[in-house]
Structures are given as C-alpha cells and as structure tokens.
Write an enzyme that holds these catalytic residues in place. Sequence first.
Site, PDB file in Angstrom:
ATOM      1  N   HIS A   1       1.503   4.431  -2.890  1.00  0.00           N
ATOM      2  CA  HIS A   1       1.544   5.894  -2.821  1.00  0.00           C
ATOM      3  C   HIS A   1       2.716   6.440  -3.619  1.00  0.00           C
ATOM      4  O   HIS A   1       2.624   7.468  -4.275  1.00  0.00           O
ATOM      5  CB  HIS A   1       1.676   6.365  -1.369  1.00  0.00           C
ATOM      6  CG  HIS A   1       0.391   6.305  -0.603  1.00  0.00           C
ATOM      7  ND1 HIS A   1      -0.769   6.871  -1.070  1.00  0.00           N
ATOM      8  CD2 HIS A   1       0.089   5.745   0.588  1.00  0.00           C
ATOM      9  CE1 HIS A   1      -1.728   6.661  -0.185  1.00  0.00           C
ATOM     10  NE2 HIS A   1      -1.234   5.972   0.823  1.00  0.00           N
TER      11      HIS A   1
ATOM     12  N   GLU B   1      -5.834   7.068  -1.199  1.00  0.00           N
ATOM     13  CA  GLU B   1      -5.859   5.831  -0.405  1.00  0.00           C
ATOM     14  C   GLU B   1      -6.475   4.686  -1.196  1.00  0.00           C
ATOM     15  O   GLU B   1      -5.975   3.567  -1.178  1.00  0.00           O
ATOM     16  CB  GLU B   1      -6.634   6.038   0.905  1.00  0.00           C
ATOM     17  CG  GLU B   1      -5.951   6.972   1.894  1.00  0.00           C
ATOM     18  CD  GLU B   1      -4.518   6.566   2.206  1.00  0.00           C
ATOM     19  OE1 GLU B   1      -4.238   5.359   2.340  1.00  0.00           O
ATOM     20  OE2 GLU B   1      -3.659   7.463   2.295  1.00  0.00           O
TER      21      GLU B   1
ATOM     22  N   HIS C   1       0.844  -1.199   0.000  1.00  0.00           N
ATOM     23  CA  HIS C   1       0.000   0.000   0.000  1.00  0.00           C
ATOM     24  C   HIS C   1       0.887   1.261   0.000  1.00  0.00           C
ATOM     25  O   HIS C   1       0.665   2.187  -0.784  1.00  0.00           O
ATOM     26  CB  HIS C   1      -0.936  -0.019   1.212  1.00  0.00           C
ATOM     27  CG  HIS C   1      -1.667   1.259   1.442  1.00  0.00           C
ATOM     28  ND1 HIS C   1      -2.947   1.477   0.990  1.00  0.00           N
ATOM     29  CD2 HIS C   1      -1.273   2.407   2.039  1.00  0.00           C
ATOM     30  CE1 HIS C   1      -3.307   2.713   1.319  1.00  0.00           C
ATOM     31  NE2 HIS C   1      -2.299   3.300   1.957  1.00  0.00           N
ATOM     32  N   GLU C   2       1.892   1.274   0.882  1.00  0.00           N
ATOM     33  CA  GLU C   2       2.791   2.439   0.937  1.00  0.00           C
ATOM     34  C   GLU C   2       3.544   2.619  -0.374  1.00  0.00           C
ATOM     35  O   GLU C   2       3.727   3.745  -0.853  1.00  0.00           O
ATOM     36  CB  GLU C   2       3.785   2.307   2.098  1.00  0.00           C
ATOM     37  CG  GLU C   2       3.150   2.309   3.483  1.00  0.00           C
ATOM     38  CD  GLU C   2       2.350   3.574   3.761  1.00  0.00           C
ATOM     39  OE1 GLU C   2       2.761   4.662   3.332  1.00  0.00           O
ATOM     40  OE2 GLU C   2       1.285   3.465   4.393  1.00  0.00           O
TER      41      GLU C   2
ATOM     42  N   ASP D   1      -4.580   1.282  -2.260  1.00  0.00           N
ATOM     43  CA  ASP D   1      -5.154  -0.030  -1.951  1.00  0.00           C
ATOM     44  C   ASP D   1      -5.248  -0.883  -3.212  1.00  0.00           C
ATOM     45  O   ASP D   1      -4.979  -2.089  -3.178  1.00  0.00           O
ATOM     46  CB  ASP D   1      -6.560   0.125  -1.334  1.00  0.00           C
ATOM     47  CG  ASP D   1      -6.502   0.475   0.154  1.00  0.00           C
ATOM     48  OD1 ASP D   1      -5.392   0.437   0.729  1.00  0.00           O
ATOM     49  OD2 ASP D   1      -7.563   0.794   0.728  1.00  0.00           O
TER      50      ASP D   1
HETATM   51 ZN   LIG Z   1      -2.139   5.260   2.557  1.00  0.00          ZN
END
Ligand SMILES: [Zn+2]
Length: 417
Positions: free
Chosen positions: A280, A358, A276-277, A362
């Site tokens: 980003h 977000e 997930h990070e 995801d």
């Molecule tokens: Zn996040």
Amino acid sequence: MTFTIVFLIAFIASFGLRHWLSQRQIRYVAKHRDAVPAEFAEKVTLAEHQKAADYTIAKLRLGIIENGVSAIILIGFTLLGGLQILNMALLQLLGEGIPQQMALLVSIVLISGVLDIPFSWYKQFHLEERFGFNRMTKKLFFSDMFKGISVGSAIGVPLLWVILSLMEKAGDLWWLWAWAVLTVFSLLMQWVFPTFIAPLFNKFQALDEGPLKTQIEALLKRCDFASQGLFVMDGSKRSAHGNAFFAGMGKAKRIVFFDTLIEKLNPGEVEAVLAHELGHYKCNHIRKRLLVSFALSFAMFALLGWISTKVWFYTDLGVMPNLNGYNGGLALALFMLVSPVFSFFFTPLSSLASRKHEYEADGFAAEKSSAKDLVTALVKLYQDNASTLTPDPIYTAFYSSHPPAPLRIANLQRFSS
Ligand SMILES: [Zn+2]
C-alpha cells in the site's frame, strides 16, 4: 420548499438503500450457511463457516437498528425542529456570538455521542462477547470513553474555534482558509496521532529480537523501506481480532503489529501480511488516499461556503437563520448532519478504488514475499475474524473495501503457481 423535497428524496433513498443492502446480505449469507464453499472445504470447518455466517448476520441486524435510530435522529434535528429548539435555547442562554455557536455544535456531538453509547455497549458486551471476541472489561470501556472525550475536546474545541472565527471574519473566501487550516491540521495529526495519542490507549513495545524480527528486517531491506521501528501493540486487551498497520508518514512511520496477529500467524505469514501493507505504501495508495480526501474536503468546503449564504438552506431544513448576519455554527451543524445523506451514494466509488488497491498490494506481497503464505494468513484471519466467505455480490460492490475472500485468494494463487 424545493430543498426540503430534494433532501427528503435523498433521505428516503439512502435509508431504503442501506436497509435493502443489509437485507440482501443477510439473505445471501443465510442461504449459503449450510455448506463451506468448495475452494475452502479443506481449510475451513462447517462449524467455523456457520459461526462466520451467524456473526455476520448478527452485526447486520444491529446495523439495521442503528440505521433506523440515526434516521430518526436526523429528522428529529432537522425537519422536526430539534436544531431550531436547541439553537433558540442556547441563544437565550448565551446570546449571539462564537461561544453560542460552539455550544450548539458541542451539544449536537454530545447528544449523538450519548445516543450511541447503548449501541457500542451492546456491540462490545453482547455481540462480540457472544462470539468470543470481546476481551474488553467494562472499566476499560469507560476509561476509553473518558480519554476519547478528553482528547477529542482538547483538539476539537480549539480547531472549531479557529474555523468559526474564520467563518465570521475572513470574508467570502473563509471556506478556503478553513480548508487550508483543516488540511494542515490533518497532516500534523499524521505525526501527532501515533506519537502522542495512540500511546494513551495502548502499549507499544519494540518487537523482540528473534527469527521474526530478522525475517522482517530482511523484507524491509528487500522493499527498500526505512521505518522508525517495529512495534507490537496490546490489541488483545480490547478484542481477539488481529491486524497489522502502519502509522505516520515520512520520517515518523512506524510498523505496528497487533499482539493477536503475532500469536496466530507463523513468521512467514506475518511477513506476507506486512509485505501487503508495504505494498500500500510502495504503490502510493496512502498518498493517493490522502490527496483524494483533501480534494473532497475542498469541494465540501466550497459547497458549504456557497450554501451557507442561502436562506433556503436553513429554512428548508427546519431552522431559522439569523437574517442580519452570522450563522457559522448553524451552517456547520446542518451541513454535518445532512451531507452524509447525499455522500452515501458515492460509497461504491471509494469501495471500488479500495478493492483495486487491495489487489495491487497483494501483487506486491506476492512479488516481495510469498503468495502462498499470504493465502494461508488470509484464511486464518478470515477464520479468526469470522468474516463471511459468501458475501452478496451487490452488497460487496457497494460497501466492501476488500475483495471477497474467494476472489482475493484466487488472484493470489495465480502468482504462486
Ligand atoms: Zn490492504
């Protein structure tokens, strides 16, 4: 007079809106305290759900008091003449010039900082303590404070001196120079912070060899991501809350896991959280955020450049400027105090952009790792952080940087089925 009225309207509206949103959230969470939402019934116990509700409400109540105190401080400094008194006292003591303007700004930062200590103290040693999240000793609280002040002044004082000198000597376009200095400075901090500052507060150890490391290296390869090492940070010395983050940009980027995260999640879940990070990063969210912040600070500096030349900006906010010239520190001080009242109304825009990011991150994690693991990781993190599963929709739309748990998990489940 006109600007006094504009400021007062914005001040009352933002104070009222903050208060109203918190009250809504408290009512909504309290109303849903007695039943775990159906989709979490198997994963979250009623006791955990109620703890999350109580924790959320306790934080909101403290926030309401803080909102009131900062409103009093703001009005005290501006319309009630606090800044004027401080400015005059420092003028008598130091005379005109950059040292006096620096002293003015430093005093405001110190006064606000001192008034904030009881809140931080209460938050850490009463609120967090009551819910079992505090791991900080009182000694560490003071040592953090001392280090924070030392680092803050070692960096902040020279930077402030440069900006005040530009205001005085760089002519009408001083604000453009000041913005450029601040932009270069914040890019530099992307490297300075993880390399020199964060290690003053925490220990960073290389992640041990083992199955977790092997699994994460495989993920980094799949995502074509070159990092400058995997680290574990001793977040547990302050708090039981867990997290994972990236630090740095370009060649200096490191991946950091809180030790609390690794304790609580299994390797598959840690991998999903990291994916997930990485999402980003790979979806350019980090670069976009940085560019947006530069654009916003450009607009703010342009506004300050213009407004600092207007006598009404000072007199309508309760201070007397030096009519024959230089008011750099006074303008900065007023701007710092007053601009949040207006910028508060733009919070929903940044929250909306953040929630969109977000979902994208995801999606990236679901593709490169496992949506199922990310769902179980999120449920564990919501439980461990006692985050509410039933936030008020309007409060969420206004403030939340992350989508509410049920929506986020429903979105992830689309990928895993
Ligand atoms: Zn996040």
